[in-house]
Design a protein around this motif. Structure first.
Motif, PDB file in Angstrom:
ATOM      1  N   ASP A  91       0.795  -1.262  -0.018  1.00  6.81           N
ATOM      2  CA  ASP A  91       0.051  -0.034   0.030  1.00  6.81           C
ATOM      3  C   ASP A  91       0.663   1.081   0.031  1.00  6.81           C
ATOM      4  O   ASP A  91       0.419   2.150  -0.981  1.00  6.81           O
ATOM      5  CB  ASP A  91      -1.021  -0.052   1.144  1.00  6.81           C
ATOM      6  N   GLU A  92       1.846   1.325   0.925  1.00  5.23           N
ATOM      7  CA  GLU A  92       2.753   2.293   1.007  1.00  5.23           C
ATOM      8  C   GLU A  92       3.552   2.591  -0.190  1.00  5.23           C
ATOM      9  O   GLU A  92       4.072   3.538  -0.642  1.00  5.23           O
ATOM     10  CB  GLU A  92       3.651   2.438   2.205  1.00  5.23           C
ATOM     11  N   LEU A  93       3.859   1.464  -0.777  1.00  6.50           N
ATOM     12  CA  LEU A  93       4.714   1.317  -2.221  1.00  6.50           C
ATOM     13  C   LEU A  93       3.903   2.066  -3.309  1.00  6.50           C
ATOM     14  O   LEU A  93       4.545   3.049  -3.915  1.00  6.50           O
ATOM     15  CB  LEU A  93       5.059   0.055  -2.465  1.00  6.50           C
ATOM     16  N   GLN A  94       2.867   1.743  -3.482  1.00 10.87           N
ATOM     17  CA  GLN A  94       1.838   2.352  -4.392  1.00 10.87           C
ATOM     18  C   GLN A  94       1.781   4.069  -4.199  1.00 10.87           C
ATOM     19  O   GLN A  94       1.655   4.859  -5.260  1.00 10.87           O
ATOM     20  CB  GLN A  94       0.483   1.939  -4.634  1.00 10.87           C
ATOM     21  N   LYS A  95       1.718   4.517  -3.050  1.00 13.44           N
ATOM     22  CA  LYS A  95       1.578   5.728  -2.567  1.00 13.44           C
ATOM     23  C   LYS A  95       2.885   6.512  -2.994  1.00 13.44           C
ATOM     24  O   LYS A  95       2.860   7.772  -3.304  1.00 13.44           O
ATOM     25  CB  LYS A  95       1.428   5.948  -0.969  1.00 13.44           C
ATOM     26  N   GLN A  96       4.137   6.024  -3.055  1.00 12.39           N
ATOM     27  CA  GLN A  96       5.010   6.269  -3.607  1.00 12.39           C
ATOM     28  C   GLN A  96       5.289   6.557  -4.925  1.00 12.39           C
ATOM     29  O   GLN A  96       6.247   6.993  -5.637  1.00 12.39           O
ATOM     30  CB  GLN A  96       6.514   5.707  -3.286  1.00 12.39           C
ATOM     31  N   GLY A  97       4.359   6.184  -5.691  1.00 12.39           N
ATOM     32  CA  GLY A  97       4.146   6.333  -7.299  1.00 12.39           C
ATOM     33  C   GLY A  97       4.746   4.760  -7.957  1.00 12.39           C
ATOM     34  O   GLY A  97       4.792   4.747  -9.080  1.00 12.39           O
ATOM     35  N   TYR A  98       4.980   3.743  -7.132  1.00 12.09           N
ATOM     36  CA  TYR A  98       5.157   2.585  -7.750  1.00 12.09           C
ATOM     37  C   TYR A  98       3.976   1.898  -8.272  1.00 12.09           C
ATOM     38  O   TYR A  98       2.765   1.835  -7.248  1.00 12.09           O
ATOM     39  CB  TYR A  98       5.791   1.792  -6.837  1.00 12.09           C
ATOM     40  N   SER A  99       3.636   1.204  -9.505  1.00 16.05           N
ATOM     41  CA  SER A  99       2.680   0.452  -9.848  1.00 16.05           C
ATOM     42  C   SER A  99       2.646  -0.908 -10.297  1.00 16.05           C
ATOM     43  O   SER A  99       3.767  -1.331 -10.392  1.00 16.05           O
ATOM     44  CB  SER A  99       1.728   1.283 -10.920  1.00 16.05           C
ATOM     45  N   ARG A 100       1.618  -1.674 -10.175  1.00 20.55           N
ATOM     46  CA  ARG A 100       1.612  -2.938 -10.612  1.00 20.55           C
ATOM     47  C   ARG A 100       2.118  -3.255 -11.920  1.00 20.55           C
ATOM     48  O   ARG A 100       1.555  -2.602 -12.878  1.00 20.55           O
ATOM     49  CB  ARG A 100       0.204  -3.737 -10.183  1.00 20.55           C
ATOM     50  N   LYS A 101       2.861  -4.332 -12.052  1.00 19.44           N
ATOM     51  CA  LYS A 101       3.102  -4.955 -13.361  1.00 19.44           C
ATOM     52  C   LYS A 101       2.635  -6.299 -13.617  1.00 19.44           C
ATOM     53  O   LYS A 101       2.851  -6.722 -14.817  1.00 19.44           O
ATOM     54  CB  LYS A 101       4.839  -4.835 -13.621  1.00 19.44           C
ATOM     55  N   GLY A 102       2.325  -6.996 -12.767  1.00 16.89           N
ATOM     56  CA  GLY A 102       2.096  -8.265 -12.706  1.00 16.89           C
ATOM     57  C   GLY A 102       0.925  -8.632 -11.697  1.00 16.89           C
ATOM     58  O   GLY A 102       0.561  -7.909 -11.125  1.00 16.89           O
ATOM     59  N   THR A 103       0.363  -9.907 -11.901  1.00 19.17           N
ATOM     60  CA  THR A 103      -0.781 -10.371 -11.039  1.00 19.17           C
ATOM     61  C   THR A 103      -0.446 -11.762 -10.576  1.00 19.17           C
ATOM     62  O   THR A 103      -0.143 -12.697 -11.482  1.00 19.17           O
ATOM     63  CB  THR A 103      -2.049 -10.327 -11.749  1.00 19.17           C
TER      64      THR A 103
END
Length: 229
Positions: A170-182
């Motif tokens: 969750d905090e990673l996404q707040k830093q601007g990192y997004s999913r690349k896989g599932t």
């Protein structure tokens, strides 16, 4: 007449003797120094020729009565040099959470490019932090996704993996990192930067992951897997 003269001389001798004794008692003893204030002009000199100051410390030309200088701080940097920073950088003993929050995006790099050398130690730290409870003792997965397949949901570079473990997804996404896989196992990655003791421990855990999964060591992330049916 002679008797009267002799008596007068005797009387004069007695007076002179008495006056001499009186004058001697009034003269200060030259061998006894007069008491003066501490550190004053009459204070006794030390063996090196300096005069003790008010606190009993020698006061010479260098001290000028100011007393003994304070002992230098052992941690202070030498004059003209910048202080040495504490070990809080990304490859030392700092806090993983603090490092992940303060480091510039994309700047974190493992100090163990030859990850095989510290892989066993990293596995021990992986188990000590309880990572095996979700990812399995050998990284094969369980309640959490496996670490041995080729799917890297946010990427497999050093910077991303460090932040993902330290901060959680969750905090990673707040830093601007997004999913690349599932992954087939869907769930947020918890913040583990408070459980893993130091940056160095986290880098060694990542080194172990790379040792059991060669696809993590520089190979491109796998394309997104199809969503579960």
């Amino acid at each position: 007449m002679l008797r009267a003269l002799a008596g007068l001389v005797l009387l004069l001798a007695i007076v002179v003797t008495g006056w001499s004794l009186f004058a001697a008692n009034e003269t200060p003893n030259a061998t006894t120094p007069a008491a003066g204030p501490a550190g004053g002009a009459n204070a006794p000199a030390t063996t090196d020729g300096q005069t003790p100051g008010a606190a009993g410390a020698p006061t010479g030309a260098a001290n000028s009565g100011a007393g003994v200088a304070a002992a230098p701080n052992a941690d202070a940097a030498p004059a003209g040099q910048a202080p040495v920073p504490s070990a809080g950088n990304a490859d030392a003993g700092g806090s993983p959470i603090d490092t992940a929050k303060s480091a510039e995006k994309g700047s974190l790099k493992s100090p163990y490019p030859d990850f095989a050398k510290v892989a066993e130690e990293g596995h021990q730290k992986f188990t000590a932090a309880g990572c095996n409870g979700c990812h399995g003792g050998t990284g094969g997965g369980g309640m959490g996704p496996p670490l041995t397949n080729q799917v890297w949901v946010y990427g497999n570079d050093d910077d991303t993996l460090f932040r993902l473990v330290a901060l959680g997804s969750d905090e990673l996404q707040k830093q601007g990192y997004s999913r690349k896989g599932t992954e087939s196992i869907v769930g947020p990655m918890p913040q583990m930067g408070g459980v893993v003791k130091s940056n160095d421990d986290l880098w060694k855990i990542i080194a172990w992951i790379r040792s059991v999964n060669p696809s993590s060591a520089g190979a491109p992330s796998a394309p997104p897997a199809p969503p579960p049916q």
